[in-house]
Design an enzyme around this catalytic site. Structure first.
Site, PDB file in Angstrom:
ATOM      1  N   HIS A  86      37.173  43.798  42.588  1.00  0.00           N
ATOM      2  CA  HIS A  86      36.773  45.153  42.182  1.00  0.00           C
ATOM      3  C   HIS A  86      36.511  45.966  43.455  1.00  0.00           C
ATOM      4  O   HIS A  86      35.653  45.614  44.254  1.00  0.00           O
ATOM      5  CB  HIS A  86      35.525  45.109  41.300  1.00  0.00           C
ATOM      6  CG  HIS A  86      35.799  44.530  39.950  1.00  0.00           C
ATOM      7  ND1 HIS A  86      34.902  43.751  39.257  1.00  0.00           N
ATOM      8  CD2 HIS A  86      36.904  44.629  39.162  1.00  0.00           C
ATOM      9  CE1 HIS A  86      35.444  43.394  38.091  1.00  0.00           C
ATOM     10  NE2 HIS A  86      36.659  43.905  38.017  1.00  0.00           N
ATOM     11  N   GLU A  89      32.967  47.334  45.024  1.00  0.00           N
ATOM     12  CA  GLU A  89      31.874  46.389  45.272  1.00  0.00           C
ATOM     13  C   GLU A  89      31.918  45.986  46.754  1.00  0.00           C
ATOM     14  O   GLU A  89      32.361  44.898  47.127  1.00  0.00           O
ATOM     15  CB  GLU A  89      32.012  45.201  44.317  1.00  0.00           C
ATOM     16  CG  GLU A  89      31.887  45.660  42.857  1.00  0.00           C
ATOM     17  CD  GLU A  89      32.299  44.626  41.810  1.00  0.00           C
ATOM     18  OE1 GLU A  89      32.278  44.980  40.608  1.00  0.00           O
ATOM     19  OE2 GLU A  89      32.647  43.491  42.166  1.00  0.00           O
ATOM     20  N   HIS A 197      31.409  39.255  43.525  1.00  0.00           N
ATOM     21  CA  HIS A 197      31.271  40.574  42.895  1.00  0.00           C
ATOM     22  C   HIS A 197      29.883  41.138  43.194  1.00  0.00           C
ATOM     23  O   HIS A 197      29.068  40.515  43.843  1.00  0.00           O
ATOM     24  CB  HIS A 197      31.393  40.437  41.364  1.00  0.00           C
ATOM     25  CG  HIS A 197      32.758  40.121  40.845  1.00  0.00           C
ATOM     26  ND1 HIS A 197      33.553  41.059  40.224  1.00  0.00           N
ATOM     27  CD2 HIS A 197      33.459  38.962  40.827  1.00  0.00           C
ATOM     28  CE1 HIS A 197      34.692  40.488  39.853  1.00  0.00           C
ATOM     29  NE2 HIS A 197      34.656  39.208  40.210  1.00  0.00           N
ATOM     30  N   GLU A 246      27.598  37.194  41.732  1.00  0.00           N
ATOM     31  CA  GLU A 246      27.318  38.625  41.549  1.00  0.00           C
ATOM     32  C   GLU A 246      26.158  38.981  42.465  1.00  0.00           C
ATOM     33  O   GLU A 246      25.007  38.664  42.185  1.00  0.00           O
ATOM     34  CB  GLU A 246      26.927  38.906  40.089  1.00  0.00           C
ATOM     35  CG  GLU A 246      28.082  39.014  39.130  1.00  0.00           C
ATOM     36  CD  GLU A 246      28.743  40.401  39.125  1.00  0.00           C
ATOM     37  OE1 GLU A 246      28.250  41.308  39.831  1.00  0.00           O
ATOM     38  OE2 GLU A 246      29.760  40.552  38.422  1.00  0.00           O
TER      39      GLU A 246
HETATM   40 ZN   LIG Z   1      33.044  43.045  39.868  1.00  0.00          ZN
END
Ligand SMILES: [Zn+2]
Length: 292
Positions: A86, A89, A197, A246
């Site tokens: 992504h 990020e 992420h 994350e």
């Molecule tokens: Zn992500």
């Protein structure tokens, strides 16, 4: 060889599928260093990233680097480490560059790593940066899970209410970045995949066996799988351990101590949980399988 000629060769090899010229590694590092507060151009250049024949929609090279264990091992277990699938990020890309520095100096780690620090360069380098690639596709919904055809579009329309940030694309593998990542999985045969992420501040896991409970300040919280997600494709369908880290903030880096703890705990978990090296009588068999 002049860079332009080299780029032309890559374009020819890739079937001329890219509208924009393919940038060189140094141009890509220049762009990454300008975009990321925590990665300078020099650090990116020194990480010795390898160019491939693949490029993003906008012609950015898709870069990777392999790190082998220093001690001699016949068949080290393989870990694929991805940052920034992504594009908005930032910390997820920067922390992977930090860990590449560690791998560079690491004497005793036992794995063969393939590291892809920036899996979605167009999203990262966009103005503004976007979660999606240059076609507006969420690459983490574009993997060819068996439920893609039946469910991906319906999920997007009904569950996300056509959230543009979660658009799975017109078809599974419609995007060059996803096709390249799949090719990496097929060629490299990872024993585990780690994808970084932000900003949920948790540790997520898909795959066989018991999930880890925490890596440093990231505690296990399983977020579930989605049609077309990497965790669904590689964790559920291929049966590989897929660790999703994350980080708590997309724009703020973990402290050095925090990032070191996450890395250390992850390395310990991988050592304890990946299958051991195959016994010697199996190594030839595995080798012949690898060369298929
Ligand atoms: Zn992500």
């Amino acid at each position: 060889m002049p860079a332009r000629l080299l780029a032309g060769l890559f374009l020819a090899a890739a079937g001329g599928a890219h509208a924009m010229p393919l940038a060189s590694v140094s141009a890509a590092c220049q762009a990454l260093g300008e975009r990321l507060g925590s990665v300078d151009v020099q650090t990116c250049l020194q990480s010795d990233l390898q160019i491939t024949q693949a490029a993003s929609v906008n012609g950015q090279p898709l870069l990777y680097r392999d790190y082998l264990p220093r001690s001699r091992r016949v068949a080290p277990r393989r870990v694929l480490l991805l940052g920034g699938i992504h594009g908005d990020e930032f910390s997820a890309v920067s922390v992977v560059f930090q860990w590449m520095k560690r791998l560079q100096g690491e004497r005793f780690q036992p794995f063969h790593w393939r590291v892809i620090p920036c899996a979605n360069p167009d999203g990262l380098l966009g103005d503004p940066a976007t979660r999606m690639n240059a076609h507006g596709v969420d690459l983490n919904r574009n993997f060819p899970t068996p439920d893609w055809k039946a469910d991906a579009m319906q999920y997007w329309e009904q569950r996300t209410h056509r959230d543009p940030r979660r658009y799975p694309g017109p078809a599974a593998l419609s995007e060059p970045e996803t096709r390249w990542l799949l090719q990496q999985i097929n060629d490299f045969h990872p024993d585990a995949i780690v994808s970084v992420h932000a900003p949920y501040g948790v540790l997520d896991y898909d795959g066989p066996d018991e999930p880890p409970t925490r890596f440093g300040y990231l505690h296990l919280h399983q977020l579930g799988t989605y049609p077309g997600s990497l965790g669904n494709y590689a964790g559920v369908n291929l049966g590989l351990p897929v660790i999703t880290l994350e980080l708590p903030h997309a724009g703020i880096m973990p402290t050095p101590a925090q990032s070191q703890r996450v890395w250390g705990d992850m390395l310990s978990w991988l050592q304890a949980n990946l299958p051991k090296e195959p016994p010697i009588y199996l190594r030839l068999t595995e080798k012949s399988w690898e060369s298929d």
